[in-house]
Design a protein around this motif. Structure first.
Motif, PDB file in Angstrom:
ATOM      1  N   TYR A 282      38.788 -37.540   7.214  1.00  0.00           N
ATOM      2  CA  TYR A 282      39.426 -37.191   8.534  1.00  0.00           C
ATOM      3  C   TYR A 282      40.873 -37.658   8.573  1.00  0.00           C
ATOM      4  N   ALA A 283      41.165 -38.579   7.600  1.00  0.00           N
ATOM      5  CA  ALA A 283      42.678 -38.839   7.510  1.00  0.00           C
ATOM      6  C   ALA A 283      43.641 -37.771   6.844  1.00  0.00           C
ATOM      7  N   SER A 284      42.781 -37.346   5.765  1.00  0.00           N
ATOM      8  CA  SER A 284      43.440 -36.537   4.861  1.00  0.00           C
ATOM      9  C   SER A 284      42.530 -36.080   3.481  1.00  0.00           C
ATOM     10  N   PRO A 285      42.560 -34.944   3.161  1.00  0.00           N
ATOM     11  CA  PRO A 285      41.858 -34.697   1.944  1.00  0.00           C
ATOM     12  C   PRO A 285      42.115 -35.603   0.563  1.00  0.00           C
ATOM     13  N   THR A 286      43.314 -35.810   0.539  1.00  0.00           N
ATOM     14  CA  THR A 286      43.901 -36.644  -0.591  1.00  0.00           C
ATOM     15  C   THR A 286      43.094 -38.012  -0.620  1.00  0.00           C
ATOM     16  N   ILE A 287      43.173 -38.623   0.696  1.00  0.00           N
ATOM     17  CA  ILE A 287      42.903 -40.044   0.741  1.00  0.00           C
ATOM     18  C   ILE A 287      41.171 -39.974   0.689  1.00  0.00           C
ATOM     19  N   GLY A 288      40.624 -39.105   1.249  1.00  0.00           N
ATOM     20  CA  GLY A 288      39.153 -38.787   1.027  1.00  0.00           C
ATOM     21  C   GLY A 288      38.576 -38.673  -0.375  1.00  0.00           C
ATOM     22  N   ALA A 289      39.354 -37.852  -1.068  1.00  0.00           N
ATOM     23  CA  ALA A 289      39.101 -37.745  -2.943  1.00  0.00           C
ATOM     24  C   ALA A 289      39.447 -39.140  -3.140  1.00  0.00           C
ATOM     25  N   THR A 290      40.423 -39.726  -3.231  1.00  0.00           N
ATOM     26  CA  THR A 290      40.651 -41.054  -4.044  1.00  0.00           C
ATOM     27  C   THR A 290      39.643 -42.215  -3.637  1.00  0.00           C
ATOM     28  N   THR A 291      39.334 -42.259  -2.282  1.00  0.00           N
ATOM     29  CA  THR A 291      38.250 -43.207  -1.838  1.00  0.00           C
ATOM     30  C   THR A 291      37.160 -43.019  -2.308  1.00  0.00           C
ATOM     31  N   THR A 292      36.705 -41.639  -2.641  1.00  0.00           N
ATOM     32  CA  THR A 292      35.444 -41.413  -3.233  1.00  0.00           C
ATOM     33  C   THR A 292      35.378 -41.962  -4.702  1.00  0.00           C
ATOM     34  N   VAL A 293      36.581 -41.583  -5.591  1.00  0.00           N
ATOM     35  CA  VAL A 293      36.393 -42.084  -6.616  1.00  0.00           C
ATOM     36  C   VAL A 293      36.600 -43.632  -6.682  1.00  0.00           C
ATOM     37  N   ALA A 294      37.154 -44.324  -5.915  1.00  0.00           N
ATOM     38  CA  ALA A 294      37.125 -45.839  -5.866  1.00  0.00           C
ATOM     39  C   ALA A 294      35.573 -46.110  -5.675  1.00  0.00           C
ATOM     40  N   VAL A 295      34.906 -45.657  -4.702  1.00  0.00           N
ATOM     41  CA  VAL A 295      33.713 -46.173  -4.144  1.00  0.00           C
ATOM     42  C   VAL A 295      32.789 -45.863  -5.320  1.00  0.00           C
ATOM     43  N   PHE A 296      32.897 -44.602  -5.895  1.00  0.00           N
ATOM     44  CA  PHE A 296      31.800 -44.272  -6.994  1.00  0.00           C
ATOM     45  C   PHE A 296      32.144 -45.379  -8.156  1.00  0.00           C
ATOM     46  N   PHE A 297      33.173 -45.472  -8.561  1.00  0.00           N
ATOM     47  CA  PHE A 297      33.453 -46.494  -9.576  1.00  0.00           C
ATOM     48  C   PHE A 297      32.931 -48.110  -9.099  1.00  0.00           C
ATOM     49  N   HIS A 298      33.082 -48.432  -7.992  1.00  0.00           N
ATOM     50  CA  HIS A 298      32.580 -49.589  -7.391  1.00  0.00           C
ATOM     51  C   HIS A 298      30.770 -49.647  -7.360  1.00  0.00           C
ATOM     52  N   GLU A 299      30.446 -48.377  -7.189  1.00  0.00           N
ATOM     53  CA  GLU A 299      28.880 -48.431  -6.903  1.00  0.00           C
ATOM     54  C   GLU A 299      28.067 -48.657  -8.013  1.00  0.00           C
ATOM     55  N   ILE A 300      28.789 -48.240  -9.341  1.00  0.00           N
ATOM     56  CA  ILE A 300      27.782 -48.291 -10.532  1.00  0.00           C
ATOM     57  C   ILE A 300      27.510 -49.673 -10.744  1.00  0.00           C
ATOM     58  N   PRO A 301      28.446 -50.639 -10.826  1.00  0.00           N
ATOM     59  CA  PRO A 301      28.126 -52.023 -11.194  1.00  0.00           C
ATOM     60  C   PRO A 301      27.334 -52.552 -10.192  1.00  0.00           C
ATOM     61  N   HIS A 302      27.643 -52.334  -8.906  1.00  0.00           N
ATOM     62  CA  HIS A 302      26.929 -52.690  -7.648  1.00  0.00           C
ATOM     63  C   HIS A 302      25.490 -52.480  -7.794  1.00  0.00           C
ATOM     64  N   GLU A 303      25.109 -51.193  -8.148  1.00  0.00           N
ATOM     65  CA  GLU A 303      23.851 -50.723  -8.081  1.00  0.00           C
ATOM     66  C   GLU A 303      23.195 -51.351  -9.322  1.00  0.00           C
ATOM     67  N   VAL A 304      23.628 -51.573 -10.417  1.00  0.00           N
ATOM     68  CA  VAL A 304      23.129 -52.218 -11.646  1.00  0.00           C
ATOM     69  C   VAL A 304      22.748 -53.794 -11.515  1.00  0.00           C
ATOM     70  N   GLY A 305      23.717 -54.339 -10.663  1.00  0.00           N
ATOM     71  CA  GLY A 305      23.597 -55.738 -10.413  1.00  0.00           C
ATOM     72  C   GLY A 305      22.491 -55.984  -9.536  1.00  0.00           C
ATOM     73  N   ASP A 306      22.201 -55.123  -8.337  1.00  0.00           N
ATOM     74  CA  ASP A 306      21.269 -55.422  -7.446  1.00  0.00           C
ATOM     75  C   ASP A 306      19.825 -54.843  -7.972  1.00  0.00           C
ATOM     76  N   PHE A 307      19.904 -53.993  -8.945  1.00  0.00           N
ATOM     77  CA  PHE A 307      18.595 -53.599  -9.701  1.00  0.00           C
ATOM     78  C   PHE A 307      18.335 -54.738 -10.706  1.00  0.00           C
ATOM     79  N   ALA A 308      19.271 -55.427 -11.260  1.00  0.00           N
ATOM     80  CA  ALA A 308      18.641 -56.504 -12.121  1.00  0.00           C
ATOM     81  C   ALA A 308      18.303 -57.496 -11.188  1.00  0.00           C
ATOM     82  N   LEU A 309      18.906 -57.978 -10.179  1.00  0.00           N
ATOM     83  CA  LEU A 309      18.497 -59.020  -9.200  1.00  0.00           C
ATOM     84  C   LEU A 309      17.208 -58.798  -8.597  1.00  0.00           C
TER      85      LEU A 309
END
Length: 429
Positions: A282-309
């Motif tokens: 809702y702020a802008s398409p560019t901010i939305g796209a970059t935030t998606t990329v950042a959260v996606f890269f963050h979610e991979i180790p996040h999900e794997v770490g929680d899976f291992a736990l």
């Protein structure tokens, strides 16, 4: 005081009040006449439209258009974003949530059940660079300055109280995660908060190592580890598993509790990710796209770490994957909540046609902000916490092998630089 003097005092007071009322009425009429002659106050959008008619601003717009014509060809990144996010802000936010929740969960099928969360250091460092890069290069400039326009110059109109409220929202987001992390540490007896599940795994491994180092040994011929459990309790050490009389391993209830509490924290964290998706698009398409990329890269180790736990807490691989899928629904819930806030609570961009005039108090605390405008700074505060307090301590952990630790440090710093560099490239291009 005589009766006549009392009457004179009352008469003087009444005359004074009458004169005061006349003066106030005259000032009010004068103010109304001045307001009517000067016309209604203009909103921020109306002021910006007036500024665009200025001759100097029009010359700057012409220069900007001429410069952008030389590089009119769209980049690969912009074309890819246009394909991935083709709809309205609400549709794009839901698509982004599916992108960040689906692939990381499917990757868990390829993970071995005995994966060590501490082996994800390089991936975590890369995610830190992405989160901090998105926050510093995209979110904070957008929050305080707005998005640059491709066909006209951007003039920033300063509204001091507005900036103060945006700063408050950033702090609220940061402290929300502090409270969540602190509450989880209290619930788990200080075993660690919600930091990709790594601290839980480290705590349990350290407990097991401490129990071994304290000389705790089994002595029952039947295989019952009663002495080990008793000695560990005396030394304040909590073992992660015990062996029953049949020789089968049983998980300590506190470790199972840690796994379930981490699921709750993971679900809450995913809600904030969903809020980030809606607020950024809702702020802008560019901010939305970059935030998606950042959260996606963050979610991979996040999900794997929680899976291992979860596996360490006694879950089977299939049960752990199912639990992670349930927590991923929190992101969709957060996105829907964010969309509702933006649509019903208002947004300074989507509600530009009905923007409140300056000087009127239809926004939050007399500013031009709406509740929808507060989601993006709240997201920035949560990203700052996750990228610094929640993850940096893991990167600061060292071992006795100095050469190995120096090599790991170089690799981690390089991963942080790559993650931040991607965010900088997207913003620059």
């Amino acid at each position: 005081m005589t009766r006549s003097s009392f009457r004179q005092a009352i008469g003087s007071l009444a005359l004074l009040l009458l004169l005061l009322a006349v003066v106030v009425s005259a000032e009010a009429v004068k103010h109304e006449e001045q307001h009517a002659s000067s016309g209604p106050s203009m909103s921020l959008d109306e002021l910006e439209a007036k500024l665009q008619t200025c001759a100097v601003v029009q010359d700057l717009n012409a220069q900007k258009l001429a410069a952008s014509a030389d590089s009119s060809s769209s980049s690969f990144v912009s074309r890819a974003f246009a394909v991935l996010f083709p709809g309205s802000p609400a549709v794009n936010a839901i698509l982004a949530t599916l992108y960040i929740s689906g692939p990381p969960n499917f990757l868990l099928a390829l993970c071995p059940p005995n994966i060590d969360p501490s082996s994800l250091g390089i991936m975590v460092a890369f995610a830190v660079g992405g989160l901090l890069g998105d926050t510093l290069f995209h979110l904070l400039p957008e929050i305080f300055l707005g998005e640059d326009s491709h066909d006209s110059v951007k003039l920033v109109l300063v509204e001091p109280n507005r900036n103060l409220l945006l700063g408050v929202a950033i702090m609220v987001g940061f402290m929300t995660f502090v409270a969540m992390d602190k509450g989880l540490r209290i619930a788990t007896g200080g075993a660690g908060g919600h930091d990709h599940g790594h601290s839980h795994g480290h705590a349990h491994n350290d407990d097991s190592a401490s129990a071994t180092a304290s000389g705790v040994e089994s002595s029952d011929a039947a295989g019952v580890k009663s002495r080990k459990k008793a000695d560990a309790a005396k030394s304040g050490v909590e073992t992660t598993e015990v062996v029953n009389a049949a020789g089968e391993k049983e998980m300590n209830p506190s470790v199972k509790l840690g796994g379930y509490l981490n699921l709750i924290a993971d679900f809450t964290h995913n809600i904030t990710d969903g809020l980030a998706m809606s607020a950024s698009f809702y702020a802008s398409p560019t901010i939305g796209a970059t935030t998606t990329v950042a959260v996606f890269f963050h979610e991979i180790p996040h999900e794997v770490g929680d899976f291992a736990l979860l596996v360490q807490s006694g879950f089977s691989k299939r049960a752990a994957m199912g639990a992670q899928f349930v927590t991923a629904l929190g992101a969709l819930l957060g996105t829907l909540i964010g969309i509702a806030v933006q649509e019903l609570g208002g947004n300074s961009k989507t509600a530009a046609a009905g923007a409140a005039p300056m000087g009127m108090t239809e926004g939050l605390w007399g500013t031009s902000l709406t509740w929808g405008d507060m989601l993006l700074p709240f997201t920035a505060g949560t990203f700052l916490y996750v990228g610094t307090v929640s993850v940096i301590p893991e990167l600061l952990e060292t071992g006795p092998n100095k050469a190995l630790e120096l090599r790991k440090m170089v690799q981690q710093f390089a991963a942080v630089a790559v993650g931040a560099g991607i965010m900088l490239y997207i913003s620059w291009d």
